[in-house]
Scaffold this motif. Structure first.
Motif, PDB file in Angstrom:
ATOM      1  N   ARG A  44      10.017  62.214   8.661  1.00  0.00           N
ATOM      2  CA  ARG A  44      10.585  63.498   9.054  1.00  0.00           C
ATOM      3  C   ARG A  44       9.495  64.372   9.648  1.00  0.00           C
ATOM      4  O   ARG A  44       8.600  64.853   8.953  1.00  0.00           O
ATOM      5  N   THR A  45       9.587  64.562  10.943  1.00  0.00           N
ATOM      6  CA  THR A  45       8.582  65.336  11.660  1.00  0.00           C
ATOM      7  C   THR A  45       8.865  66.835  11.631  1.00  0.00           C
ATOM      8  O   THR A  45       8.071  67.622  12.146  1.00  0.00           O
ATOM      9  N   ASP A  46       9.990  67.223  11.018  1.00  0.00           N
ATOM     10  CA  ASP A  46      10.401  68.628  11.046  1.00  0.00           C
ATOM     11  C   ASP A  46       9.996  69.389   9.798  1.00  0.00           C
ATOM     12  O   ASP A  46      10.195  70.601   9.730  1.00  0.00           O
ATOM     13  N   LEU A  47       9.418  68.699   8.798  1.00  0.00           N
ATOM     14  CA  LEU A  47       9.153  69.326   7.510  1.00  0.00           C
ATOM     15  C   LEU A  47       7.679  69.250   7.136  1.00  0.00           C
ATOM     16  O   LEU A  47       6.974  68.317   7.524  1.00  0.00           O
ATOM     17  N   THR A  48       7.248  70.205   6.365  1.00  0.00           N
ATOM     18  CA  THR A  48       5.912  70.163   5.787  1.00  0.00           C
ATOM     19  C   THR A  48       5.902  69.153   4.644  1.00  0.00           C
ATOM     20  O   THR A  48       6.967  68.768   4.128  1.00  0.00           O
ATOM     21  N   PRO A  49       4.732  68.704   4.196  1.00  0.00           N
ATOM     22  CA  PRO A  49       4.686  67.809   3.033  1.00  0.00           C
ATOM     23  C   PRO A  49       5.373  68.401   1.800  1.00  0.00           C
ATOM     24  O   PRO A  49       6.018  67.681   1.043  1.00  0.00           O
ATOM     25  N   GLU A  50       5.246  69.716   1.619  1.00  0.00           N
ATOM     26  CA  GLU A  50       5.901  70.347   0.474  1.00  0.00           C
ATOM     27  C   GLU A  50       7.415  70.264   0.594  1.00  0.00           C
ATOM     28  O   GLU A  50       8.122  69.982  -0.391  1.00  0.00           O
ATOM     29  N   ASP A  51       7.933  70.501   1.795  1.00  0.00           N
ATOM     30  CA  ASP A  51       9.378  70.413   1.995  1.00  0.00           C
ATOM     31  C   ASP A  51       9.876  68.977   1.867  1.00  0.00           C
ATOM     32  O   ASP A  51      10.979  68.736   1.367  1.00  0.00           O
ATOM     33  N   ILE A 265      21.315  65.190  10.763  1.00  0.00           N
ATOM     34  CA  ILE A 265      20.563  64.419   9.765  1.00  0.00           C
ATOM     35  C   ILE A 265      19.424  63.724  10.495  1.00  0.00           C
ATOM     36  O   ILE A 265      19.632  63.078  11.523  1.00  0.00           O
ATOM     37  N   HIS A 266      18.229  63.859   9.994  1.00  0.00           N
ATOM     38  CA  HIS A 266      17.075  63.257  10.673  1.00  0.00           C
ATOM     39  C   HIS A 266      17.222  61.731  10.676  1.00  0.00           C
ATOM     40  O   HIS A 266      17.611  61.143   9.665  1.00  0.00           O
ATOM     41  N   PRO A 267      16.937  61.066  11.813  1.00  0.00           N
ATOM     42  CA  PRO A 267      17.043  59.603  11.854  1.00  0.00           C
ATOM     43  C   PRO A 267      16.267  58.913  10.738  1.00  0.00           C
ATOM     44  O   PRO A 267      16.711  57.879  10.210  1.00  0.00           O
ATOM     45  N   ARG A 413      17.919  68.576   9.253  1.00  0.00           N
ATOM     46  CA  ARG A 413      16.593  68.906   9.762  1.00  0.00           C
ATOM     47  C   ARG A 413      16.418  70.417   9.930  1.00  0.00           C
ATOM     48  O   ARG A 413      17.383  71.156  10.065  1.00  0.00           O
ATOM     49  N   ARG A 414      15.160  70.846   9.927  1.00  0.00           N
ATOM     50  CA  ARG A 414      14.850  72.270  10.116  1.00  0.00           C
ATOM     51  C   ARG A 414      14.923  72.670  11.589  1.00  0.00           C
ATOM     52  O   ARG A 414      15.265  73.806  11.911  1.00  0.00           O
ATOM     53  N   ASP A 415      14.588  71.740  12.479  1.00  0.00           N
ATOM     54  CA  ASP A 415      14.449  72.067  13.895  1.00  0.00           C
ATOM     55  C   ASP A 415      15.743  71.824  14.663  1.00  0.00           C
ATOM     56  O   ASP A 415      15.743  71.224  15.738  1.00  0.00           O
ATOM     57  N   THR A 416      16.853  72.293  14.144  1.00  0.00           N
ATOM     58  CA  THR A 416      18.138  72.097  14.808  1.00  0.00           C
ATOM     59  C   THR A 416      18.297  73.081  15.966  1.00  0.00           C
ATOM     60  O   THR A 416      17.754  74.188  15.924  1.00  0.00           O
ATOM     61  N   PRO A 417      19.053  72.702  16.996  1.00  0.00           N
ATOM     62  CA  PRO A 417      19.299  73.649  18.096  1.00  0.00           C
ATOM     63  C   PRO A 417      20.030  74.904  17.640  1.00  0.00           C
ATOM     64  O   PRO A 417      19.828  75.976  18.193  1.00  0.00           O
TER      65      PRO A 417
END
Length: 521
Positions: A44-51, A265-267, A413-417
């Motif tokens: 998941r490229t949209d989240l920090t390690p904590e998330d 949903i992230h791939p 994901r966090r980075d949704t349009p």
């Protein structure tokens, strides 16, 4: 939404991305991963390690069935509809979209319900129907935005269609499939789908026929259930015979709720559940369908359709407009829909393109509205999540192994349009992967990486409201052969055999509790 995300504060021990990457590296050869899935991130490229840690914690399968999980009622996240449950339960807008977006949703709804007409017509923004088609409006197939139904006597087949396709027949066609440039190959005369209707002056292609054979199944406690086995054929073919290699695959129109959340949903989270070689030995070997993505020109993760054949809602909508109604769009610029070169009378008909509006019958503004509408149909809230029988049924659902394919939870994901769909805890009860469901449910039709025995795990959210939305009908599975949820479970074979057998062997009270749990979704 803020309250729901409090769930994501719990720590975990191993970064989620490491688990996913490790699974992918052991599950598939590196060359396949590099070639076919170069654009699908293994983490998941949209989240920090904590998330990542929080997401892993909140989506872990529960082990406590004494009470509902936190925010389990809100199965569509902050967009969950809490409106009164009635026949319009699947037609509500996501609860967290803005006032301006609600107007966009209503415009999209109008287009979804619009009846298209044949060309030429005085209503120039609405013509272009067919020339061969199955229905005149999207809503006529997706009844009340819900599930279709199989043919019922003289009522017709407008919410269930026959897909026509054959497998690759030579090395060149096999290579085309392997490169994810095609899913399969159409019938040379009738194309990709049987079109029963036609505009004036043209004959429809034929008529789907289905007959049923009743087959009794004996349960562990001595009770019996009758399953109906369908057989499909085509009558009154207007343009000659079908090709001998063409297979018939009946497809019921699926519910429309929650599609925008599934799209976000992230791939990596879907791929994390895949186990093509069944390395863990649990008998479940779900795998993704990597499909052509016409909007990008690159292979993409399929997540929509009965065999996960579409990668995006926009593409799924464009394909449905072209194939079901005969309306072209920038994503599927087929002005004559599914007409083939073997149907010259169809190709000679007028199309509905209006140059002042665009170069297709459903130009970009139309596709924008239809896509937004489909992305924002809300998932209804759960009911009676704390009921004693519902909780007992939930325990049975897990213990029988149903959750191995019907994955309960994801976090989008966090980075949704659209921020309305960002970082939402959702409960679709699907892994969106392909599973071999056995010969009993097989249609024999390959679709991309999906074999003739494989189907995508369908989401279960909203399944308990099928009858309410569908005007009293409740038919399940890809062709509606199951008349209730018990029959649907007993049709499971292949990877679903163990869960099915556990259900069949359970006592009547446990089976009833499981059904009650499903009805609460």
């Amino acid at each position: 939404m803020r309250r729901a995300l409090e769930l994501l504060r719990a720590p975990r021990h191993l970064p989620f991305g490491c688990l996913i990457a490790g699974l992918l590296l052991t599950a598939w050869p590196a060359t396949i991963f590099a070639d076919a899935w170069a654009d699908l991130s293994a983490t998941r490229t949209d989240l920090t390690p904590e998330d990542l840690a929080r997401v892993e914690s909140v989506t872990a399968p529960t082990k406590d069935f004494s009470k509902p999980e936190d925010y389990e009622t809100m199965q569509g996240g902050a967009g969950t509809s809490r409106k009164r449950v009635n026949a319009d339960a699947f037609s509500q807008a996501s609860a967290n979209i803005t006032f301006a977006q609600q107007a966009t949703f209503k415009l999209g709804n109008a287009l979804f319900r619009k009846n298209w007409v044949s060309s030429p017509s005085s209503t120039q923004a609405s013509d272009g129907l067919g020339p061969l088609f199955n229905e005149r409006a999207c809503q006529n197939c997706h009844l009340k935005d819900g599930r279709g139904r199989p043919p019922l006597g003289a009522d017709g087949t407008t919410s269930m269609f026959l897909r026509l396709a054959r497998a690759a027949s030579n090395a060149e066609e096999q290579a085309t499939i392997a490169r994810h440039e095609a899913l399969n190959f159409p019938d040379p005369v009738y194309g990709t789908q049987l079109q029963e209707l036609a505009v004036p002056g043209l004959a429809g292609e034929g008529r789907m026929s289905v007959t049923y054979t009743e087959e009794p199944v004996t349960l562990g406690d001595g009770g019996t259930v009758s399953l109906r086995r369908p057989a499909y054929s085509v009558n009154d073919l207007a343009y000659g015979p079908l090709d001998s290699a063409t297979t018939l695959s009946p497809r019921l129109t699926p519910p429309m709720i929650g599609l925008g959340l599934v799209e976000q949903i992230h791939p990596a989270d879907i791929l994390a559940h895949a186990d093509p070689g069944d390395r863990d030995g649990d008998g479940i070997s779900g795998r993704p369908n990597i499909v052509p993505a016409e909007t990008t020109g690159k292979p993409a993760l399929g997540r929509f359709g009965w065999k996960a054949e579409a990668a995006s809602i926009r593409q799924q909508s464009a394909d449905a407009l072209a194939t079901d109604i005969g309306i072209s769009s920038p994503e599927a610029p087929r002005h004559w829909g599914d007409c083939t070169e073997a149907e010259p009378a169809c190709l000679a008909m007028a199309d509905g393109v209006q140059p002042r509006l665009g170069d297709t019958e459903a130009p970009v503004p139309v596709m924008d509205l239809i896509t937004f509408y489909a992305q924002n149909l809300a998932v209804p809230a759960r009911r009676d999540v704390g009921g004693k029988d519902v909780l007992a049924g939930k325990r049975a659902f897990y213990e029988m192994g149903c959750a191995a394919c019907h994955t309960p939870k994801f976090v989008t994901r966090r980075d949704t349009p659209d921020k309305a769909q960002a970082f939402q805890l959702i409960w679709p009860y699907s892994d969106f992967l392909l599973h071999d469901m056995g010969e009993g449910l097989a249609d024999g039709q390959p679709v991309g990486d999906a074999t003739g025995n494989e189907w995508r795990t369908p989401p279960l959210w909203g399944i308990g409201l099928t009858g309410r939305v569908g005007g009293g009908h409740a038919f399940f599975l890809h062709d509606g052969r199951a008349r209730n949820l018990t029959e649907a479970i007993l049709w499971h074979g292949g990877e679903g055999t163990k869960a099915r057998d556990r259900f069949a062997a359970a006592d009547a009270a446990t089976r009833a509790a499981l059904i009650r749990f499903l009805e609460s979704l």
